[in-house]
Design a protein around this motif. Structure first.
Motif, PDB file in Angstrom:
ATOM      1  N   ILE A  38       3.426 -16.824  -8.486  1.00 27.67           N
ATOM      2  CA  ILE A  38       3.586 -15.890  -8.916  1.00 27.67           C
ATOM      3  C   ILE A  38       2.075 -15.486  -9.581  1.00 27.67           C
ATOM      4  O   ILE A  38       1.136 -14.166  -9.583  1.00 27.67           O
ATOM      5  N   ILE A  39       0.812 -16.677 -10.195  1.00 31.92           N
ATOM      6  CA  ILE A  39      -0.744 -15.905  -9.805  1.00 31.92           C
ATOM      7  C   ILE A  39      -1.044 -15.733  -8.986  1.00 31.92           C
ATOM      8  O   ILE A  39      -2.131 -15.318  -8.563  1.00 31.92           O
ATOM      9  N   MET A  40      -0.817 -16.324  -7.784  1.00 27.12           N
ATOM     10  CA  MET A  40      -1.560 -15.713  -6.777  1.00 27.12           C
ATOM     11  C   MET A  40      -0.876 -14.581  -5.721  1.00 27.12           C
ATOM     12  O   MET A  40      -1.921 -13.818  -5.276  1.00 27.12           O
ATOM     13  N   LEU A  41       0.324 -14.131  -5.688  1.00 29.54           N
ATOM     14  CA  LEU A  41       0.689 -13.259  -5.513  1.00 29.54           C
ATOM     15  C   LEU A  41       0.209 -12.175  -6.261  1.00 29.54           C
ATOM     16  O   LEU A  41      -0.298 -10.739  -5.824  1.00 29.54           O
ATOM     17  N   ILE A  42       0.296 -12.153  -7.378  1.00 26.62           N
ATOM     18  CA  ILE A  42      -0.467 -10.973  -8.196  1.00 26.62           C
ATOM     19  C   ILE A  42      -2.238 -10.994  -8.155  1.00 26.62           C
ATOM     20  O   ILE A  42      -2.817  -9.635  -7.742  1.00 26.62           O
ATOM     21  N   THR A  43      -2.821 -12.174  -8.201  1.00 27.79           N
ATOM     22  CA  THR A  43      -4.230 -11.757  -7.231  1.00 27.79           C
ATOM     23  C   THR A  43      -4.695 -11.320  -6.076  1.00 27.79           C
ATOM     24  O   THR A  43      -5.196 -10.423  -6.198  1.00 27.79           O
ATOM     25  N   VAL A  44      -3.584 -11.787  -5.215  1.00 24.88           N
ATOM     26  CA  VAL A  44      -3.713 -11.603  -3.796  1.00 24.88           C
ATOM     27  C   VAL A  44      -3.515  -9.817  -4.076  1.00 24.88           C
ATOM     28  O   VAL A  44      -4.039  -8.801  -3.286  1.00 24.88           O
ATOM     29  N   SER A  45      -2.384  -9.691  -4.816  1.00 19.31           N
ATOM     30  CA  SER A  45      -2.294  -7.985  -4.789  1.00 19.31           C
ATOM     31  C   SER A  45      -3.348  -6.903  -5.742  1.00 19.31           C
ATOM     32  O   SER A  45      -3.279  -6.056  -5.067  1.00 19.31           O
ATOM     33  N   TRP A  46      -3.916  -7.178  -6.260  1.00 18.81           N
ATOM     34  CA  TRP A  46      -5.387  -6.918  -7.061  1.00 18.81           C
ATOM     35  C   TRP A  46      -5.929  -6.788  -6.190  1.00 18.81           C
ATOM     36  O   TRP A  46      -7.359  -5.901  -5.766  1.00 18.81           O
ATOM     37  N   LEU A  47      -6.648  -8.837  -5.466  1.00 17.11           N
ATOM     38  CA  LEU A  47      -7.968  -8.402  -4.922  1.00 17.11           C
ATOM     39  C   LEU A  47      -7.972  -7.776  -3.662  1.00 17.11           C
ATOM     40  O   LEU A  47      -8.951  -6.909  -2.995  1.00 17.11           O
TER      41      LEU A  47
END
Length: 311
Positions: A139-148
């Motif tokens: 979850i953290i990885m997907l949200i982080t990638v979608s923002w970064l």
């Protein structure tokens, strides 16, 4: 070629003299902005404070609502100031800051919607394995990638655009965007245009491929599954598909205006179409998810009722 003093400002030419009507437009847009802030902030608070909503789907929704606040704030404050102003100029630093907000908002929104489709795919196609596949780390990885990813791509785009030598400073829109600034360049902009197309369509098609793949598999499961499976798919996928369609329509308007000559379209209609991208998704999404997802709807009612009792 404009000199360094003139280059400190851009003129937003799409504004036109509306006389006293500008105060009415200001009130309408201020109301819309306050509505966007209140609606999205309410759902962010509801998801954050209620532990029963600390599930993957609601975490991705929270990320979506945060982006709605971010995108609308990148547009409305400057827009409201320009409506009341008689001279529609904006400093180069403020213009590039708005460009950064506008483009990252669009990229994050689309990637968030793609991530949400992947979450629904796992929940419907692999219900027994969902908790092991959709872990907290993922979850953290997907949200982080979608923002970064959009933030880093936009840094490169801003650097390339700001280094161009400009031959004018008039932008035929009510806000700043990259393509409008690039069109003012005296230099060869082939590299800028190629990078802009790669960044835009790379994000769009990458997300679109994931969305199409997930929904093809979701529909397969629905057609071959039980009535309960179909009902679950409809209840959770309908708001997402509606959000995706709404945002895609707004993004299409924005891309068409940026890439093609729209001088034949009435000015008021062009302004409306350009603002659709920033007003309709941030207003539509909280309403859609707030009304369709029972957990959010019930929690919102309880929260508002508690606030009213305390007051």
């Amino acid at each position: 070629m404009i000199n360094s003093t003139q280059g400190l400002f851009f003129t937003l030419e799409a504004y036109f003299d509306t006389g006293l009507l500008k105060y009415l437009y200001f009130v309408i847009l201020m109301f819309l902005y306050m509505l966007i802030i209140c609606a999205n902030l309410l759902l962010i608070v509801v998801i954050c404070v209620n532990r029963s909503l600390h599930e993957p789907m609601y975490m991705f929704l929270c990320s979506l609502f945060v982006n709605e606040l971010y995108g609308s704030t990148g547009l409305f404050p400057l827009l409201l100031l320009q409506i009341l102003s008689d001279i529609h100029t904006v400093s180069a630093s403020a213009c590039f800051l708005q460009i950064y907000c506008v483009h990252t908002y669009g990229g994050v929104e689309y990637l968030n919607l793609a991530v949400m489709s992947y979450d629904r795919y796992l929940a419907i196609c692999y219900p027994l394995q969902y908790n092991t596949r959709m872990t907290s780390t993922k979850i953290i990885m997907l949200i982080t990638v979608s923002w970064l990813q959009p933030f880093f791509a936009c840094v490169v785009m801003i650097f390339m655009t700001s280094s161009l030598q400009l031959c004018g400073n008039i932008i035929n829109k009510v806000y700043c965007d990259t393509h409008s600034v690039v069109k003012l360049a005296c230099d060869d902009t082939k590299v800028n245009n190629i990078f802009g197309l790669i960044a835009t369509f790379g994000t769009i098609f990458g997300a679109l491929i994931l969305i199409i793949y997930t929904y093809v598999n979701i529909f397969k499961v629905c057609f071959s599954g039980s009535k309960q499976t179909r009902q679950k798919a409809v209840s959770t996928c309908t708001p997402h598909l509606a959000s995706l369609l709404n945002f895609s329509v707004g993004a299409s308007f924005e891309i068409l205006q940026s890439r093609f000559d729209m001088s034949g379209v009435p000015n008021m209609l062009r302004i409306f179409l350009s603002l659709y991208f920033f007003t309709c998704p941030p207003l539509f999404n909280p309403l859609m998810y707030g009304l369709n997802l029972s957990k959010i709807r019930v929690t919102c009612k309880n929260l508002i009722a508690n606030i009213l009792r305390q007051s």
